[in-house]
Design an enzyme around this catalytic site. Structure first.
Site, PDB file in Angstrom:
ATOM      1  N   GLY A  38       1.111  -1.070  -0.156  1.00 47.32           N
ATOM      2  CA  GLY A  38       0.326  -0.193  -0.054  1.00 47.32           C
ATOM      3  C   GLY A  38       0.743   1.763  -0.041  1.00 47.32           C
ATOM      4  O   GLY A  38       1.492   1.491   0.448  1.00 47.32           O
ATOM      5  N   ARG A 106       4.097 -15.237  -5.612  1.00 52.73           N
ATOM      6  CA  ARG A 106       3.436 -16.329  -5.415  1.00 52.73           C
ATOM      7  C   ARG A 106       2.442 -15.647  -6.757  1.00 52.73           C
ATOM      8  O   ARG A 106       1.380 -14.716  -6.310  1.00 52.73           O
ATOM      9  CB  ARG A 106       2.733 -16.208  -4.066  1.00 52.73           C
ATOM     10  CG  ARG A 106       3.242 -17.263  -2.652  1.00 52.73           C
ATOM     11  CD  ARG A 106       2.341 -17.041  -1.739  1.00 52.73           C
ATOM     12  NE  ARG A 106       0.897 -16.464  -1.610  1.00 52.73           N
ATOM     13  CZ  ARG A 106       1.089 -16.249  -0.828  1.00 52.73           C
ATOM     14  NH1 ARG A 106       1.649 -16.105   0.276  1.00 52.73           N
ATOM     15  NH2 ARG A 106      -0.491 -15.818  -0.542  1.00 52.73           N
ATOM     16  N   ASP A 143       5.681  -5.169   5.872  1.00 46.42           N
ATOM     17  CA  ASP A 143       5.881  -6.283   6.228  1.00 46.42           C
ATOM     18  C   ASP A 143       5.573  -7.279   4.689  1.00 46.42           C
ATOM     19  O   ASP A 143       7.252  -8.085   4.555  1.00 46.42           O
ATOM     20  CB  ASP A 143       5.573  -6.941   7.536  1.00 46.42           C
ATOM     21  CG  ASP A 143       3.728  -6.224   6.946  1.00 46.42           C
ATOM     22  OD1 ASP A 143       3.234  -5.624   6.701  1.00 46.42           O
ATOM     23  OD2 ASP A 143       3.143  -6.990   7.840  1.00 46.42           O
ATOM     24  N   THR A 165       5.323   2.360   5.740  1.00 51.50           N
ATOM     25  CA  THR A 165       3.891   1.798   6.486  1.00 51.50           C
ATOM     26  C   THR A 165       2.931   2.745   7.213  1.00 51.50           C
ATOM     27  O   THR A 165       4.297   4.154   7.718  1.00 51.50           O
ATOM     28  CB  THR A 165       3.733   0.426   6.274  1.00 51.50           C
ATOM     29  OG1 THR A 165       2.218   0.243   7.199  1.00 51.50           O
ATOM     30  CG2 THR A 165       4.844   0.504   7.770  1.00 51.50           C
ATOM     31  N   ASP A 167       0.945   2.329   9.003  1.00 53.18           N
ATOM     32  CA  ASP A 167       0.418   1.169   9.828  1.00 53.18           C
ATOM     33  C   ASP A 167       1.878   1.588  11.641  1.00 53.18           C
ATOM     34  O   ASP A 167       1.479   1.119  12.595  1.00 53.18           O
ATOM     35  CB  ASP A 167       0.249  -0.128   9.552  1.00 53.18           C
ATOM     36  CG  ASP A 167      -0.489  -0.102   8.474  1.00 53.18           C
ATOM     37  OD1 ASP A 167      -1.450   0.434   8.524  1.00 53.18           O
ATOM     38  OD2 ASP A 167      -0.768  -1.397   7.942  1.00 53.18           O
ATOM     39  N   ASP A 169       4.065  -0.728  11.853  1.00 50.85           N
ATOM     40  CA  ASP A 169       3.945  -1.757  12.810  1.00 50.85           C
ATOM     41  C   ASP A 169       5.231  -2.822  12.583  1.00 50.85           C
ATOM     42  O   ASP A 169       5.476  -4.303  13.079  1.00 50.85           O
ATOM     43  CB  ASP A 169       2.083  -3.098  12.533  1.00 50.85           C
ATOM     44  CG  ASP A 169       2.292  -3.016  10.983  1.00 50.85           C
ATOM     45  OD1 ASP A 169       3.468  -2.718   9.879  1.00 50.85           O
ATOM     46  OD2 ASP A 169       1.889  -3.577  10.434  1.00 50.85           O
ATOM     47  N   ARG A 202     -24.506  13.844  19.363  1.00 51.35           N
ATOM     48  CA  ARG A 202     -24.322  12.708  19.256  1.00 51.35           C
ATOM     49  C   ARG A 202     -23.530  11.588  19.453  1.00 51.35           C
ATOM     50  O   ARG A 202     -22.408  12.730  20.351  1.00 51.35           O
ATOM     51  CB  ARG A 202     -24.619  12.437  17.849  1.00 51.35           C
ATOM     52  CG  ARG A 202     -25.954  12.329  16.951  1.00 51.35           C
ATOM     53  CD  ARG A 202     -25.468  12.353  16.002  1.00 51.35           C
ATOM     54  NE  ARG A 202     -26.958  12.834  14.476  1.00 51.35           N
ATOM     55  CZ  ARG A 202     -26.964  12.559  13.247  1.00 51.35           C
ATOM     56  NH1 ARG A 202     -25.716  13.623  12.483  1.00 51.35           N
ATOM     57  NH2 ARG A 202     -28.245  13.110  13.056  1.00 51.35           N
ATOM     58  N   ARG A 211      -4.511  -2.271  10.056  1.00 56.46           N
ATOM     59  CA  ARG A 211      -4.108  -3.721  10.361  1.00 56.46           C
ATOM     60  C   ARG A 211      -4.704  -4.301  11.722  1.00 56.46           C
ATOM     61  O   ARG A 211      -5.223  -4.077  11.915  1.00 56.46           O
ATOM     62  CB  ARG A 211      -2.931  -4.519   9.318  1.00 56.46           C
ATOM     63  CG  ARG A 211      -3.264  -5.404   8.757  1.00 56.46           C
ATOM     64  CD  ARG A 211      -2.552  -5.619   7.262  1.00 56.46           C
ATOM     65  NE  ARG A 211      -3.543  -5.428   6.593  1.00 56.46           N
ATOM     66  CZ  ARG A 211      -2.751  -5.381   4.979  1.00 56.46           C
ATOM     67  NH1 ARG A 211      -1.623  -4.313   5.245  1.00 56.46           N
ATOM     68  NH2 ARG A 211      -2.913  -4.934   4.196  1.00 56.46           N
ATOM     69  N   GLU A 262      -9.249  -0.902  12.636  1.00 57.49           N
ATOM     70  CA  GLU A 262     -10.166  -1.617  11.825  1.00 57.49           C
ATOM     71  C   GLU A 262      -9.261  -2.724  12.478  1.00 57.49           C
ATOM     72  O   GLU A 262     -10.692  -3.383  12.313  1.00 57.49           O
ATOM     73  CB  GLU A 262      -9.218  -0.878  10.795  1.00 57.49           C
ATOM     74  CG  GLU A 262      -7.865  -1.504  10.212  1.00 57.49           C
ATOM     75  CD  GLU A 262      -8.114  -1.198   8.764  1.00 57.49           C
ATOM     76  OE1 GLU A 262      -8.338  -0.952   7.680  1.00 57.49           O
ATOM     77  OE2 GLU A 262      -6.466  -1.780   8.501  1.00 57.49           O
ATOM     78  N   ARG A 314      -3.967   7.140   3.651  1.00 56.23           N
ATOM     79  CA  ARG A 314      -2.163   6.818   2.833  1.00 56.23           C
ATOM     80  C   ARG A 314      -2.362   8.483   1.621  1.00 56.23           C
ATOM     81  O   ARG A 314      -1.310   8.430   1.251  1.00 56.23           O
ATOM     82  CB  ARG A 314      -3.040   5.894   2.296  1.00 56.23           C
ATOM     83  CG  ARG A 314      -3.358   4.543   3.149  1.00 56.23           C
ATOM     84  CD  ARG A 314      -2.400   3.501   2.822  1.00 56.23           C
ATOM     85  NE  ARG A 314      -3.011   2.932   1.518  1.00 56.23           N
ATOM     86  CZ  ARG A 314      -2.817   2.500   0.953  1.00 56.23           C
ATOM     87  NH1 ARG A 314      -3.594   0.493   1.716  1.00 56.23           N
ATOM     88  NH2 ARG A 314      -3.725   1.742  -0.608  1.00 56.23           N
TER      89      ARG A 314
HETATM   90  O1  F6P Z   1      -1.571  -1.396   5.246  1.00 60.85           O
HETATM   91  C1  F6P Z   1      -1.692  -0.379   4.912  1.00 60.85           C
HETATM   92  C2  F6P Z   1      -3.031  -0.246   4.939  1.00 60.85           C
HETATM   93  O2  F6P Z   1      -4.240   0.729   4.476  1.00 60.85           O
HETATM   94  C3  F6P Z   1      -3.649  -0.778   5.945  1.00 60.85           C
HETATM   95  O3  F6P Z   1      -3.813   0.242   7.347  1.00 60.85           O
HETATM   96  C4  F6P Z   1      -5.011  -1.769   5.434  1.00 60.85           C
HETATM   97  O4  F6P Z   1      -5.519  -2.373   5.970  1.00 60.85           O
HETATM   98  C5  F6P Z   1      -4.631  -1.752   4.084  1.00 60.85           C
HETATM   99  O5  F6P Z   1      -3.382  -1.290   4.114  1.00 60.85           O
HETATM  100  C6  F6P Z   1      -5.439  -1.188   2.967  1.00 60.85           C
HETATM  101  O6  F6P Z   1      -4.912  -2.000   1.887  1.00 60.85           O
HETATM  102  P1  F6P Z   1      -6.215  -1.939   1.058  1.00 60.85           P
HETATM  103  O7  F6P Z   1      -5.348  -0.353  -0.322  1.00 60.85           O
HETATM  104  O8  F6P Z   1      -5.953  -3.405  -0.010  1.00 60.85           O
HETATM  105  O9  F6P Z   1      -7.799  -1.319   0.539  1.00 60.85           O
END
Ligand code: F6P
Length: 387
Positions: A38, A106, A143, A165, A167, A169, A202, A211, A262, A314
């Site tokens: 991503g 793969r 990763d 990333t 994330d 992570d 609300r 992720r 998420e 992103r």
């Molecule tokens: O790893 C980056 C990320 O944006 C995650 O936070 C998210 O779960 C995933 O990629 C979304 O992937 P895609 O772009 O395939 O929807």
């Protein structure tokens, strides 16, 4: 954070990367660079840094388009000169394109009956790499992409990795570029939610990316003064969450902001997975905010709405912090190539950028430490984790 960074065994010298230690200062490399997985804000800044640093050493640089695909397809390589990286450091996305589906180990092949099987095309890829006369690859990825890079490195591809990333992570680096920008985007969005939530009395539930980890939700939720933050590392209980929200609404102001990563899941329950990997591991998450919002409304009677911030996290310009990190990573990666220190990844170990072995870099997922100071700070400020 220094203790999280394994000392490198992949470089002759494990100190910070430095432009003055080339093994053969006169060697002119033909360098390839790609971006995989991503996208994350800062990719273009890394590309710029790689290209300018390499050109300044008299090297040639080519971009492989769309991850590894460009190497396997006609016309997939892009010669990179100064003009191709002019004015791109502040731009989101990647001038090389990317994919999170193009794993050469793969590779999908469609059979005559229409079924798709996966084949290992790493041999073809390494051959194509050599046929193009490349000496080294700088692979910028998260990763998944770096795991591919580690396997290709073990099969003989001379590769240096750069961690990206949103994330955050990856355990081997204190932070990945892209994360800071995503947190900024998410906290800006949370700021905006406050006024509409307040106007309607609300609860607003916002789902953020990350992720398997809750870094973005934790940082943006804390910065954005959320009332509750749900992260995968701390399974939540709906009754606790609702009790805390009711208390907040009663105390006033009478609205609530819930930030949910998420990948979060209720205690004893499942995360909201929309797609799994071949081995059955969750690959894509989605829908937890809607689930949580419905349950909050049913349990508390407070009108509740949900939204998913999604890929906005992103996009856009990288923050100055991410740009700087990306530029440092790019130059450090070129330095590792100059030293022929392959099979490594650049990593931030403040105040330095260091090299760590690629294989160990991708071994460990960096999860939010549940007793770490950021979680503790949030708790001190009365933010609920629903636990
Ligand atoms: O790893 C980056 C990320 O944006 C995650 O936070 C998210 O779960 C995933 O990629 C979304 O992937 P895609 O772009 O395939 O929807």
């Amino acid at each position: 954070m220094a203790s999280q960074v394994p000392s490198t065994s992949a470089t002759p010298d494990s100190s910070s990367t430095s432009p003055s230690r080339s093994n053969d200062p006169g060697r002119r490399f033909r360098l390839a660079v790609n971006t995989g997985g991503g996208d994350a804000p800062g990719l273009n800044a890394v590309i710029r840094s790689v290209v300018i640093s390499a050109l300044n050493m008299g090297w040639e640089v080519f971009g492989i388009q769309k991850g590894y695909q460009g190497l396997m397809e006609e016309g997939g390589l892009l010669p990179l000169d100064r003009s191709s990286v002019e004015g791109i450091a502040h731009l989101g996305g990647t001038i090389l394109g990317t994919t999170n589906r193009g794993n050469p180990l793969r590779w999908p092949r469609t059979l005559p009956d229409g079924t798709v099987e996966e084949v290992d095309r790493s041999g073809d890829l390494i051959k194509a790499f050599r046929d193009h006369g490349f000496d080294a690859l700088i692979a910028i990825g998260g990763d998944g992409s770096l795991r591919i890079a580690a396997e290709l490195s073990e099969k003989g591809l001379p590769v240096v990795g750069v961690p990206k990333t949103i994330d955050n992570d990856l355990a081997a680096t204190q932070v990945t570029f892209g994360f800071h920008t995503a947190v900024q985007t998410a906290s800006d969005a949370i700021d905006k939610l406050h006024s509409t939530a307040k106007a309607h009395s609300r609860v607003m539930v916002v789902e953020l990316m990350g992720r398997h980890t809750g870094w973005i939700a934790l940082f943006a939720g804390l910065a954005g003064s959320a009332d509750a933050i749900l992260i995968p590392e701390i399974p939540f209980r709906m009754d606790r969450l609702c009790r805390d929200l009711e208390a907040k609404v009663e105390r006033g102001p009478s609205y609530g902001i819930v930030v949910v990563a998420e990948g979060s899941r209720p205690e004893g329950g499942e995360a909201s997975v929309v797609e799994t990997e071949a081995g059955g591991e969750p690959w894509r998450y989605g829908g937890v905010a809607e689930r949580v919002a419905q349950e909050i409304q049913e349990a508390t009677g407070v009108e509740t709405r949900s939204l998913v911030l999604g890929h906005l996290q992103r996009g856009g310009q990288p923050t100055a912090y991410d740009r700087l990190l990306a530029l440092r990573f790019g130059a450090a990666a070129v330095d590792l190539v100059a030293r022929t220190s392959f099979g490594c990844m650049v990593a931030l170990d403040p105040p330095e950028v260091r090299a760590v072995p690629l294989r160990t870099a991708v071994d460990e997922l960096k999860r939010v430490p549940v007793r770490g100071d950021v979680v503790v700070t949030a708790r001190r400020l009365g933010i609920s984790f629903g636990d």
